[in-house]
Design an enzyme around this catalytic site. Structure first.
Site, mmCIF file in Angstrom:
data_model
loop_
_atom_site.group_PDB
_atom_site.id
_atom_site.type_symbol
_atom_site.label_atom_id
_atom_site.label_comp_id
_atom_site.label_asym_id
_atom_site.label_seq_id
_atom_site.Cartn_x
_atom_site.Cartn_y
_atom_site.Cartn_z
ATOM 1 N N GLY A 1 0.814 -1.207 0.000
ATOM 2 C CA GLY A 1 0.000 0.000 0.000
ATOM 3 C C GLY A 1 0.844 1.252 0.000
ATOM 4 O O GLY A 1 2.069 1.199 0.182
ATOM 5 N N PRO B 1 2.564 4.880 1.158
ATOM 6 C CA PRO B 1 3.214 5.230 2.431
ATOM 7 C C PRO B 1 2.225 5.854 3.417
ATOM 8 O O PRO B 1 1.326 6.606 3.030
ATOM 9 C CB PRO B 1 4.291 6.254 2.020
ATOM 10 N N GLY B 2 2.387 5.525 4.684
ATOM 11 C CA GLY B 2 1.589 6.141 5.735
ATOM 12 C C GLY B 2 0.224 5.547 5.958
ATOM 13 O O GLY B 2 -0.577 6.113 6.705
ATOM 14 N N HIS C 1 -7.830 34.578 -12.592
ATOM 15 C CA HIS C 1 -7.405 33.203 -12.857
ATOM 16 C C HIS C 1 -8.143 32.236 -11.937
ATOM 17 O O HIS C 1 -8.712 31.224 -12.392
ATOM 18 C CB HIS C 1 -5.884 33.114 -12.644
ATOM 19 N N GLU C 2 -8.152 32.533 -10.643
ATOM 20 C CA GLU C 2 -8.813 31.650 -9.692
ATOM 21 C C GLU C 2 -10.326 31.666 -9.869
ATOM 22 O O GLU C 2 -10.999 30.642 -9.700
ATOM 23 C CB GLU C 2 -8.457 32.047 -8.257
ATOM 24 N N HIS D 1 -11.206 29.211 -12.604
ATOM 25 C CA HIS D 1 -11.280 27.826 -12.120
ATOM 26 C C HIS D 1 -12.591 27.584 -11.376
ATOM 27 O O HIS D 1 -13.268 26.565 -11.587
ATOM 28 C CB HIS D 1 -10.116 27.557 -11.162
ATOM 29 N N GLY E 1 -0.464 2.615 7.364
ATOM 30 C CA GLY E 1 -0.560 1.816 8.581
ATOM 31 C C GLY E 1 -0.118 0.383 8.431
ATOM 32 O O GLY E 1 -0.557 -0.481 9.200
#
Length: 661
Positions: free
Chosen positions: A234, A236-237, A457-458, A461, A239
């Site tokens: 799986g 990373p991180g 620009h934002e 989006h 478990g």
């Protein structure tokens, strides 16, 4: 009385004499001898006639000592007169006598010759004469200094090896011993399945392994065989290591933990030796569990080019590991657990049944699993009673268990920095912003024209993603600089299992909404869409060359799941040109889609950009007021009590950072 004496001495610590102090005076003595030899050096050898004719008449001689048994003599010069003789000493003035040395034959009459030399001098310049026997042990001391220093060096070096080298006592002699840490069943810091939130399917798999170890007869009575090993795979991180520790805690058996990199050393044959020693210890303590973390460090696929890696230490270690995993029976009570996030590069011989009988995929947690993980990590925090834990899980799509733990810790630090008594919702939102986007940079100077470009620009989006049904739901937008970015649009990606072509096209259109907005408002384009263009290009090429979503290319996929190095493309130049043409056509189609939406809703798009310039941050509620309810799934509102708060989300600029699914 005996009891009283025992009681009085019970609290006193015994005097421990450290043998290392014995070496201190020895080292000081040899250092003094070395300094003395360095400062004065050996006396300069000279003929008696030269001393008699050139040095004694000058009156600079302080003393002459004659050794009768060796017919040798040492000459000492007055300290004030040494400057005259620097040419004899290589330009340096010696610190210690004697300064000159001469040797004569057995027929030499020292008393007569020295008396003549003294009588020729004035009384005040006559030197002292001493006749003695030379001790023979002096030369032996000179010869013993270097061997003694060498012996001391080796003693200290071997003592250091015995303390610091792998393999326990004996150090360098036990370098081939296993470096695995052993956790017995009596260990106090046990981890159980209660400490592992989420991962329900993975826990079902490993619980069966626990049952194998506790009740082996239950399975062997029916003719079944206990699995030899299970591989946890799986990202990373997620478990994997924690799950392995929980297996050991639940099974109540010894647990050997070692990293794959601990097998490989610079010494030839050490890795294979450690593998043998590890499995030998495991068999002696059976039933037990052997956990190899990051097994890809030693289990990487062996090279097919024998000429370049015929004596590779890592491959020898892997060969020994393969042999040992086949070398014990299924009923021996030894189960191998391993974890990796690079299962694609593991050797096929290691992955086959009979070694790792099961592969357990530990994926990123879904919504309910993230909420359970939050509940585990929030237990140690002082929280606001009204905190919505389900909202926190919805705010962190794509986060691993380690990421969630980091969010909780960062939220507590932010609350403490603000002198709060509890950790509330806004602290967690800011923690997510801080981890993904970086630290806010309110002092960063931005020109008004640049700020306007960033705002539009934002807004581009936000508008495109709001008005397209299958685009990712928008959460909020900001133009506050954070990290390397100048602004950002934050989305909550829908957790889909499969994605169709229409959804991918709308996602690409929302990526190009910022660049399209700059074209409409400014009539020109800027470098702020770098990350947008990169992601859109990768998505278009994936649709054509991986997912078979181009009619001209057809139902072909050039994706390599094994990720093997390719020196040539698996398609012709004509196909490569066709892929380029089709990918460009998809990008242009998405760009046209974004252009039509922004032109059609230009009034609302402009109003949104001006609102963003005024407040620097807007939320999904603001978009709903301008454009009306969003078609499709409604986004989760993360708007705080004060919508003008500048404590907001991540960032986007030239690198255009946006949270990915």
């Amino acid at each position: 009385m005996g009891n009283n004496i025992g009681n009085n001495n019970r609290g006193k610590k015994p005097v421990i004499i450290n043998l290392a102090w014995i070496y201190v005076p020895i080292i000081i003595f040899f250092a003094f001898m070395a300094i003395k030899g360095f400062g004065g050096g050996d006396p300069v050898k000279m003929e008696w006639m030269k001393i008699k004719e050139d040095i004694i008449p000058s009156g600079d001689v302080q003393a002459i000592k004659f050794y009768r048994n060796t017919n040798e003599a040492d000459v000492t010069i007055y300290q004030d007169s040494l400057k005259k003789y620097t040419s004899y000493f290589g330009g340096k003035i010696p610190m210690y006598p004697p300064h000159f040395h001469f040797k004569v034959s057995e027929n030499f009459n020292f008393e007569e010759q020295i008396d003549q030399a003294r009588q020729a001098l004035p009384i005040e310049k006559r030197f002292k004469v001493d006749i003695d026997e030379k001790a023979e042990y002096g030369r032996y001391i000179d010869w013993l200094i270097f061997p003694a220093l060498l012996i001391l060096f080796w003693v200290f070096m071997f003592r250091g090896f015995s303390k610091n080298a792998g393999g326990g006592p004996g150090g360098v002699f036990n370098v081939g011993k296993s470096k695995a840490k052993v956790f017995d069943k009596d260990a106090t810091n046990k981890v159980t399945f209660k400490d592992v939130a989420g991962l329900e399917e993975a826990k079902v798999e490993v619980m069966e392994i626990v049952d194998f170890l506790k009740n082996p007869a239950k399975y062997t009575a029916l003719g079944g065989k206990i699995p030899k090993g299970a591989l946890l795979v799986g990202p990373p991180g997620t478990g994997k290591t924690l799950l392995a520790k929980a297996v050991a805690g639940e099974a109540d058996v010894p647990f050997f933990s070692i990293s794959g990199s601990d097998f490989v050393e610079m010494f030839v044959g050490v890795g294979a030796s450690r593998v043998r020693d590890l499995f030998q210890q495991a068999k002696e303590k059976a039933p037990c569990i052997v956990f190899i973390d990051e097994i890809d460090a030693v289990g990487r696929a062996r090279s097919k080019n024998v000429g370049f890696s015929s004596n590779d230490e890592r491959e020898n270690t892997l060969n020994q590991l393969l042999t040992e995993m086949d070398g014990f029976g299924t009923n021996s009570g030894v189960i191998i657990l391993a974890a990796t996030n690079r299962a694609d590069i593991l050797d096929k011989a290691l992955m086959r049944a009979g070694r790792f009988d099961r592969q357990i995929f530990v994926d990123l947690p879904e919504l309910k699993e993230r909420e359970a993980i939050f509940n585990v990590h929030l237990q140690k925090l002082k929280l606001d009673p009204n905190l919505d834990r389900a909202l926190l899980a919805k705010q962190t799509p794509g986060f691993s268990g380690a990421d969630i733990a980091n969010v909780c810790n960062e939220a507590a630090l932010i609350a403490a920095r603000r002198n709060k008594s509890v950790v509330d919702k806004q602290d967690f939102l800011d923690a997510v912003d801080r981890i993904i986007g970086g630290l806010e940079k309110k002092s960063k100077i931005i020109k008004p024209s640049e700020k306007k470009t960033i705002a539009y620009h934002e807004a581009g989006h936000a508008t495109v993603s709001w008005l397209l049904e299958h685009a990712n739901p928008l959460l909020k937008v900001t133009i506050i600089p954070r990290g390397k970015a100048l602004g950002a649009a934050w989305y909550l990606p829908e957790e889909r299992q499969i994605t169709n072509k229409e959804e991918l096209m709308e996602e690409m259109a929302s990526l190009l909404g910022g660049r399209t907005a700059e074209e409409i408002i400014n009539g020109t384009i800027s470098t702020g869409a770098l990350n947008d263009l990169e992601r859109a290009t990768k998505l278009a090429y994936a649709m054509v060359s991986y997912y078979g979503m181009s009619q001209k290319v057809g139902n072909l996929s050039f994706y390599d799941s094994q990720q093997m190095p390719m020196y040539e493309k698996p398609y012709s130049e004509q196909t490569a040109l066709l892929i380029d043409t089709e990918a460009k056509a998809l990008v242009e189609q998405a760009h046209k889609m974004a252009f039509e939406i922004l032109n059609k809703h230009k009034e609302g798009f402009t109003e949104l950009a001006e609102l963003l310039l005024k407040r620097e941050v807007i939320f999904s509620d603001d978009l709903e007021k301008i454009f009306g309810p969003r078609v499709g799934n409604q986004p989760v509102s993360a708007k705080p009590e004060d919508s003008t708060s500048d404590k907001v989300i991540e960032a986007e600029d030239e690198n255009h950072v946006k949270e990915e699914e």
